[in-house]
Design a protein around this motif. Structure first.
Motif, PDB file in Angstrom:
ATOM      1  N   HIS A   1      21.073 -19.833 -52.757  1.00  0.00           N
ATOM      2  CA  HIS A   1      20.518 -18.618 -52.085  1.00  0.00           C
ATOM      3  C   HIS A   1      19.569 -17.982 -52.910  1.00  0.00           C
ATOM      4  O   HIS A   1      19.641 -17.016 -53.613  1.00  0.00           O
TER       5      HIS A   1
ATOM      6  N   HIS B   1      22.976 -26.255 -51.609  1.00  0.00           N
ATOM      7  CA  HIS B   1      23.421 -25.176 -51.173  1.00  0.00           C
ATOM      8  C   HIS B   1      23.262 -23.979 -52.222  1.00  0.00           C
ATOM      9  O   HIS B   1      23.882 -23.861 -53.539  1.00  0.00           O
TER      10      HIS B   1
ATOM     11  N   HIS C   1      30.517 -27.050 -47.613  1.00  0.00           N
ATOM     12  CA  HIS C   1      30.144 -26.280 -49.034  1.00  0.00           C
ATOM     13  C   HIS C   1      31.460 -25.745 -49.697  1.00  0.00           C
ATOM     14  O   HIS C   1      32.099 -24.976 -48.873  1.00  0.00           O
TER      15      HIS C   1
HETATM   16 ZN    ZN Z   1      26.555 -19.808 -50.028  1.00  0.00          ZN
END
Ligand code: ZN
Length: 268
Positions: free
Chosen positions: A25, A23, A161
């Motif tokens: 970004h 996970h 997450h």
């Molecule tokens: Zn996130």
């Protein structure tokens, strides 16, 4: 403070490909050295998006990298009745094996919990019907609700997450449910309580970069290595064995995606 275990020289360089960041970004990391280092570091990234629009941008931006898999996301903030992202998300979903970030967030200023729950249920149902999906799931202020929705039989994998509780009764987890752990969680009371409850075979790694306070110049790879080292201490294992456990967990979590039929065309 317990001294770190001694590792054979070059251990992480040799084993970097066994690390998967479940996970992050990368689409929100500004261009430059940090991103360059991440993409050439040899570990695998599951690159989240918050809207289908960002997903398509990520696909384009990272198309030349072999180690970045883009996930189709619909962040809870964008699930309101009049959000154009909901329709776009469900249109793209049949073509994507990796899904995230999706879930629930009952913080103020988010769409009403009832609406979010309706959309999230629809996402889970559709993914279950399509099969072979791996989802990364957000659950801020909605841990119990997310856990309840994710518990029943699911044809794929669901990865919670940065889950922060409730942490009771996590012993007999269903096969499809996993938890990705980051560095900040290891430092928080909630995170440590969660790790005490979770069986080793349910744990995956994540950085949530760039949304985690990391010491400057710490690469994503180093952040994941720090999580593995901390798990090794907690589990009373060597770092080699803790890494092997996390690696096997990752393979298990991704197994549903490996059927060629479900493979996202853009995956390397
Ligand atoms: Zn996130």
């Amino acid at each position: 403070m317990i001294p770190p275990q001694k590792l054979p020289q070059g251990f992480w360089e040799r084993n970097i490909s066994r690390l998967t960041d479940m996970h992050c970004h990368l689409g929100d990391v500004t261009e430059g050295e940090a991103l360059e280092v991440a993409l050439t570091s040899g570990l695998t990234f599951h690159n989240m998006s918050v809207t289908p629009e960002q997903y398509f941008k990520n696909i384009e931006r990272f198309s030349k990298t072999k180690n970045t898999r883009s996930a189709l996301g619909l962040y809870p903030l964008y699930t309101s009745e009049n959000s154009p992202h909901v329709k776009a998300f469900f249109e793209a979903l049949p073509h994507c094996a990796l899904v995230g970030e999706v879930g629930l967030d009952f913080s103020p200023d988010y769409p009403p919990p009832q609406r979010q729950t309706e959309v999230f249920k629809d996402i889970l149902d559709t993914c279950h019907r399509l099969g072979g999906r791996c989802l990364s799931i957000h659950s801020r202020k909605a841990g119990a609700e997310v856990l309840e929705l994710c518990w029943p039989k699911f044809n794929g994998s669901l990865v919670l997450h940065w889950y922060s509780g409730p942490c009771e009764a996590l012993q007999n987890l269903p096969e499809h449910l996993y938890f990705s752990i980051n560095r900040a969680m290891l430092k928080s009371r909630n995170g440590r309580a969660l790790l005490e409850q979770l069986p080793q075979h349910k744990i995956l790694l994540e950085s949530d970069a760039p949304y985690i306070q990391a010491p400057s110049k710490t690469s994503i790879g180093q952040q994941l290595q720090a999580v593995v080292q901390s798990l090794a201490l907690r589990w009373n294992l060597s770092i080699e064995d803790a890494l092997e456990q996390c690696f096997q967990n990752t393979l298990n979590a991704l197994k549903p995606m490996l059927q060629p039929f479900h493979r996202e065309p853009s995956l390397p």
